[in-house]
Design an enzyme around this catalytic site. Structure first.
Site, PDB file in Angstrom:
ATOM      1  N   PHE A   1       0.799  -1.141   0.108  1.00 51.83           N
ATOM      2  CA  PHE A   1       0.523   0.799  -0.131  1.00 51.83           C
ATOM      3  C   PHE A   1       1.118   1.289  -0.157  1.00 51.83           C
ATOM      4  O   PHE A   1       1.183   1.329   0.918  1.00 51.83           O
ATOM      5  CB  PHE A   1      -0.793  -0.271   1.413  1.00 51.83           C
ATOM      6  CG  PHE A   1      -2.182  -0.424   0.789  1.00 51.83           C
ATOM      7  CD1 PHE A   1      -1.911  -2.039  -0.170  1.00 51.83           C
ATOM      8  CD2 PHE A   1      -3.379  -1.315   1.604  1.00 51.83           C
ATOM      9  CE1 PHE A   1      -3.369  -2.802   0.436  1.00 51.83           C
ATOM     10  CE2 PHE A   1      -3.960  -1.954   1.941  1.00 51.83           C
ATOM     11  CZ  PHE A   1      -4.014  -2.552   1.033  1.00 51.83           C
ATOM     12  N   GLU A   2       0.913   1.784  -0.646  1.00 50.84           N
ATOM     13  CA  GLU A   2       1.710   3.005  -0.925  1.00 50.84           C
ATOM     14  C   GLU A   2       1.044   4.376  -0.745  1.00 50.84           C
ATOM     15  O   GLU A   2      -0.002   4.263  -1.569  1.00 50.84           O
ATOM     16  CB  GLU A   2       2.664   2.826  -2.737  1.00 50.84           C
ATOM     17  CG  GLU A   2       3.501   1.464  -2.339  1.00 50.84           C
ATOM     18  CD  GLU A   2       4.700   1.290  -3.354  1.00 50.84           C
ATOM     19  OE1 GLU A   2       4.486   3.203  -3.669  1.00 50.84           O
ATOM     20  OE2 GLU A   2       4.415   0.285  -4.185  1.00 50.84           O
ATOM     21  N   GLY A   3       1.811   5.497  -0.929  1.00 50.49           N
ATOM     22  CA  GLY A   3       0.485   6.748  -1.179  1.00 50.49           C
ATOM     23  C   GLY A   3      -0.052   7.267   0.311  1.00 50.49           C
ATOM     24  O   GLY A   3      -0.598   7.637   0.173  1.00 50.49           O
TER      25      GLY A   3
END
Length: 442
Positions: free
Chosen positions: A234-236
């Site tokens: 899960f990025e950002g």
């Protein structure tokens, strides 16, 4: 992984499983006028041996400043060399270099032969991301490179707004991984049509019904396809979702761990609990408590949307490792090592750069006969060339010097291992170095 990398750059770290403690190669930096034949004559090896060891293309051209691996422990001093440079290039203490060669001063002469000290191999876990395709391709990749891996992360399952998951055409890849002695993991991302989507992740984690549905659907996918576990990428994420993300990971672990399934997490590089502030959602200490492994995405300090520069400067990686090892057990940490290049147009504003493999960067500097420069502070190589339109490009990438510096961090910080994005862009030099430095754990 980072979206700009995800769109076209594939990265691989691979290992040969050889025992013993012998250092099998030295690093030679090419001089003007060098050729494989000339280098081979000096080191008493054939051009064919050098080409195979370095994975060189058929034309076998060299450019000035290029890193070439030479078999054996003997190194011939080149113009401009010093004991300091030779020791640093090979990641060995200078006093060990002097002692092995019976030196009582730092004076060396061009043409002298030095023996490079051996290193004792250490054991590491190695992971790589993999985008499965047709069965023939999958089987070929597993046969060629899978034996060098502890884990493989199949990319990717993407959640919908209601907590259901997209499908992934596996085409025998999970079964083939198990046959090759590799633990297969599913990769769960927050990718949507707009890229890595923090709002999608927030909605799924904050809504109790959607969160439970997502976790249950994840378990069912892992169970149905016989995965060893999941990598959550899960990025950002929004900084204010720090507690929410930690709680989500805790609940994923509570669902998977009783079934002997593991939870790994890909996290951005951080130098403090909330530093940088935009990455504050990733609470290393808490995540390290709930997860089985943290994959540190220690790269992309310079990106295509910004100024050119080293992608993974060693001094910044060290800041991340100093912090990470202070709050997470070392054996749970995996160092992300880039094997991709960024190509910036530096002579004209508004021209979008490109991301591609290191092998393509090698082909590019040979095509343009570019000299290779090396930034000693960041431990990173780079070169420039002009395209057909006359625009100047600057390319930063990885070579044996920069890779060996990063491998030494894995050893020096006593990390659990290293990881890469992704499997099908292995280059021979990385495999050769890794064979010499480490033993892969299965």
């Amino acid at each position: 992984m980072n979206r700009s990398i995800c769109t076209g750059v594939l990265l691989c770290i691979s290992l040969f499983l050889f025992g013993g403690h012998m250092k099998a190669e030295v690093i030679h930096i090419t001089q003007k006028g060098d050729s494989l034949y000339k280098i081979g004559d000096r080191y008493n090896v054939t051009a064919d041996q050098l080409a195979k060891l370095n994975g060189m293309p058929g034309e076998r051209k060299l450019v000035q400043g290029q890193s070439i691996l030479i078999p054996g422990q003997s190194y011939m001093v080149q113009p401009g060399d010093s004991l300091y440079k030779i020791a640093k290039r090979h990641q060995i203490p200078i006093d060990e270099l002097m002692e092995l060669n019976g030196l009582h001063s730092s004076l060396i002469l061009t043409g002298d032969t030095l023996q490079i000290p051996q290193k004792e191999k250490t054991n590491v876990k190695v992971g790589a991301y993999f985008i499965p395709k047709d069965q023939g391709y999958n089987d070929e990749m597993m046969s060629a490179l899978g034996r060098y891996l502890t884990t493989i992360y199949l990319f990717s399952y993407n959640p919908n707004q209601d907590g259901t998951l997209s499908s992934l055409p596996l085409n025998n890849s999970v079964a083939e991984a198990w046959r090759k002695g590799i633990s297969p993991f599913a990769t769960l991302t927050n990718l949507s049509g707009s890229g890595f989507d923090p709002e999608l992740a927030h909605d799924l984690m904050a809504n109790e019904n959607k969160r439970k549905k997502l976790i249950e659907n994840l378990y069912m996918v892992l169970d149905r396809h016989d995965y060893k576990g999941v990598v959550i990428d899960f990025e950002g994420l929004r900084p204010e979702d720090r507690s929410l993300f930690s709680s989500f990971i805790k609940q994923v672990g509570e669902r998977l761990h009783p079934h002997n399934m593991e939870v790994h997490i890909a996290v951005p590089p951080m130098s403090g609990s909330r530093s940088p502030s935009y990455a504050a959602a990733y609470d290393y200490k808490t995540l390290g408590r709930y997860a089985d492994s943290l994959f540190l995405m220690t790269y992309n300090w310079h990106w295509l949307g910004g100024a050119s520069g080293p992608i993974a400067p060693i001094q910044e990686i060290k800041k991340t490792l100093d912090f990470a090892t202070s709050v997470v057990p070392r054996e749970k940490l995996m160092l992300g090592i880039p094997m991709y290049a960024y190509d910036w147009v530096v002579s004209k504003e508004g021209v979008k750069g490109k991301a591609y493999s290191v092998q393509h960067a090698i082909s590019k500097y040979i095509q343009h006969e570019s000299s290779i420069h090396y930034d000693e502070q960041s431990e990173a190589p780079w070169f420039r060339y002009k395209d057909e339109a006359g625009r100047t490009h600057e390319v930063w990438f990885e070579d044996p010097r920069s890779l060996l510096a990063k491998f030494e961090l894995v050893r020096g910080y006593r990390l659990g291992g290293m990881g890469a994005w992704q499997l099908d862009f292995s280059i021979r030099q990385s495999e050769t170095l890794l064979r010499s430095e480490f033993n892969v754990l299965k």
